[in-house]
Design a protein around this motif. Structure first.
Motif, mmCIF file in Angstrom:
data_model
loop_
_atom_site.group_PDB
_atom_site.id
_atom_site.type_symbol
_atom_site.label_atom_id
_atom_site.label_comp_id
_atom_site.label_asym_id
_atom_site.label_seq_id
_atom_site.Cartn_x
_atom_site.Cartn_y
_atom_site.Cartn_z
ATOM 1 N N LEU A 1 -4.656 -0.612 -9.106
ATOM 2 C CA LEU A 1 -4.730 0.765 -8.621
ATOM 3 C C LEU A 1 -4.183 0.869 -7.201
ATOM 4 O O LEU A 1 -3.434 1.802 -6.867
ATOM 5 N N SER A 2 -4.538 -0.105 -6.361
ATOM 6 C CA SER A 2 -4.073 -0.094 -4.978
ATOM 7 C C SER A 2 -2.545 -0.169 -4.916
ATOM 8 O O SER A 2 -1.902 0.589 -4.173
ATOM 9 N N SER A 3 -1.966 -1.056 -5.693
ATOM 10 C CA SER A 3 -0.503 -1.203 -5.685
ATOM 11 C C SER A 3 0.182 0.033 -6.245
ATOM 12 O O SER A 3 1.208 0.481 -5.726
ATOM 13 N N ALA A 4 -0.389 0.598 -7.315
ATOM 14 C CA ALA A 4 0.211 1.786 -7.924
ATOM 15 C C ALA A 4 0.179 2.966 -6.957
ATOM 16 O O ALA A 4 1.163 3.715 -6.838
ATOM 17 N N ASN A 5 -0.936 3.131 -6.234
ATOM 18 C CA ASN A 5 -1.026 4.216 -5.248
ATOM 19 C C ASN A 5 0.006 4.043 -4.143
ATOM 20 O O ASN A 5 0.682 4.990 -3.728
ATOM 21 N N THR A 6 0.141 2.812 -3.657
ATOM 22 C CA THR A 6 1.072 2.544 -2.565
ATOM 23 C C THR A 6 2.518 2.767 -2.995
ATOM 24 O O THR A 6 3.333 3.284 -2.221
ATOM 25 N N MET A 7 2.840 2.404 -4.228
ATOM 26 C CA MET A 7 4.206 2.610 -4.721
ATOM 27 C C MET A 7 4.583 4.084 -4.711
ATOM 28 O O MET A 7 5.699 4.459 -4.346
ATOM 29 N N GLY A 8 3.638 4.933 -5.118
ATOM 30 C CA GLY A 8 3.910 6.370 -5.114
ATOM 31 C C GLY A 8 4.169 6.896 -3.716
ATOM 32 O O GLY A 8 5.040 7.752 -3.506
ATOM 33 N N LEU B 1 -17.502 -7.623 0.604
ATOM 34 C CA LEU B 1 -16.079 -7.520 0.300
ATOM 35 C C LEU B 1 -15.626 -6.081 0.462
ATOM 36 O O LEU B 1 -16.283 -5.156 -0.020
ATOM 37 N N ARG B 2 -14.521 -5.883 1.144
ATOM 38 C CA ARG B 2 -13.954 -4.540 1.333
ATOM 39 C C ARG B 2 -12.732 -4.401 0.436
ATOM 40 O O ARG B 2 -11.763 -5.141 0.579
ATOM 41 N N THR B 3 -12.794 -3.462 -0.507
ATOM 42 C CA THR B 3 -11.709 -3.247 -1.467
ATOM 43 C C THR B 3 -10.998 -1.942 -1.135
ATOM 44 O O THR B 3 -11.615 -0.868 -1.157
ATOM 45 N N GLY B 4 -9.707 -2.041 -0.828
ATOM 46 C CA GLY B 4 -8.937 -0.851 -0.495
ATOM 47 C C GLY B 4 -8.325 -0.205 -1.720
ATOM 48 O O GLY B 4 -8.340 -0.770 -2.822
ATOM 49 N N SER B 5 -7.778 0.979 -1.526
ATOM 50 C CA SER B 5 -7.123 1.694 -2.628
ATOM 51 C C SER B 5 -5.664 1.990 -2.301
ATOM 52 O O SER B 5 -5.059 2.869 -2.898
#
Length: 280
Positions: A6-13, A67-71
């Motif tokens: 999800l994090s990678s997909a958001n960043t790609m957009g 643990l800190r999980t980013g989006s």
């Protein structure tokens, strides 16, 4: 695992939006008066997961608990960069270059059906038939928008006039068919004190949003100054402020970032496939 995808997909957009901006900059690198845009990013929402059960174990701990999980990363701002572009001499009487940043020519656009004041750094103007005086002319830009002078008046020109000269005080003069010097109007520039409010519209023009909705008055944003000799240079045009070399570097860096995020999604998908096969 789903979180990393999800994090990678958001960043790609979001990276795609930056690539769109860079593409626009490159395609307008030869556009008169164009101002480049610059995209900056910030972290999106993240989730903190704490798994430390006994608070006594926190004594002497140097690393963050849990643990800190980013989006992913999101576009924080697409800023309009107002640095002065290079001035190019054209020796054309109706070409004018603004020599200071944050200042614009005022034009009246009829694109939406109703007259709207817009702003542009493109100082290339032409003679067009005056719709209110069929025997006369008026000054327009290459999109047909009327050039506005002092007090928002159109710069109308009598038929047959020529030999335009911009005086030191910003007055535009011409010579009529009888050989007499006549005054066309006073060149007036608008200084935008909050240029990041400007929206790019209608080609190389800009428009201000509804200031009332932002709690602003016109005086908070606009200052009107004479288009005097030190502010406007006749027979010249300001070129785009896009640095093609820097834009190409930014494009390659952004494409590499996009590729890394796409690879992260692919690797995450492979790892989920391995997990599913182990369960089987």
């Amino acid at each position: 695992m789903y979180g990393s995808v999800l994090s990678s997909a958001n960043t790609m957009g979001q990276l795609q939006q930056k690539l769109n901006g860079i593409s626009s900059n490159l395609s307008n690198s030869n556009t008169t008066g164009y101002k480049r845009s610059e995209t900056t990013f910030s972290d999106m929402l993240y989730q903190q997961t704490n798994n430390l059960q006994d608070e006594r174990n926190e004594a002497g701990r140097l690393t963050p608990a849990g643990l800190r999980t980013g989006s992913g990363a999101g576009v924080a701002q697409t800023a309009l960069r107002m640095e002065q572009g290079p001035i190019e001499n054209t020796d054309r009487e109706l070409d004018f270059a603004i020599t200071e940043k944050d200042q614009f020519f005022q034009v009246e656009s009829m694109t939406g059906g109703d007259p709207e004041t817009q702003y542009t750094r493109d100082g290339s103007f032409y003679l067009s038939e005056n719709p209110e005086e069929p025997d006369g002319w008026t000054l327009v830009n290459n999109q047909g928008d009327y050039l506005l002078g002092a007090d928002g008046e159109r710069m109308d020109v009598p038929a047959g006039a020529g030999s335009f000269t911009l005086q030191e005080d910003g007055t535009l003069e011409a010579v009529n068919q009888a050989g007499e010097e006549i005054e066309i109007g006073e060149m007036e520039l608008a200084r935008i004190t909050k240029p990041q409010l400007l929206d790019r519209v209608n080609g190389n023009n800009y428009a201000l949003p509804d200031l009332g909705e932002l709690g602003l008055e016109e005086a908070d944003v606009l200052e009107f100054i004479p288009g005097a000799e030190e502010a406007v240079k006749q027979g010249s045009l300001e070129q785009s402020n896009v640095d093609v070399g820097q834009a190409m570097t930014d494009m390659m860096t952004t494409q590499r970032q996009y590729s890394f995020n796409a690879r992260a999604i692919s690797q995450g998908d492979q790892m989920m496939g391995l997990i599913n096969s182990l369960r089987g």
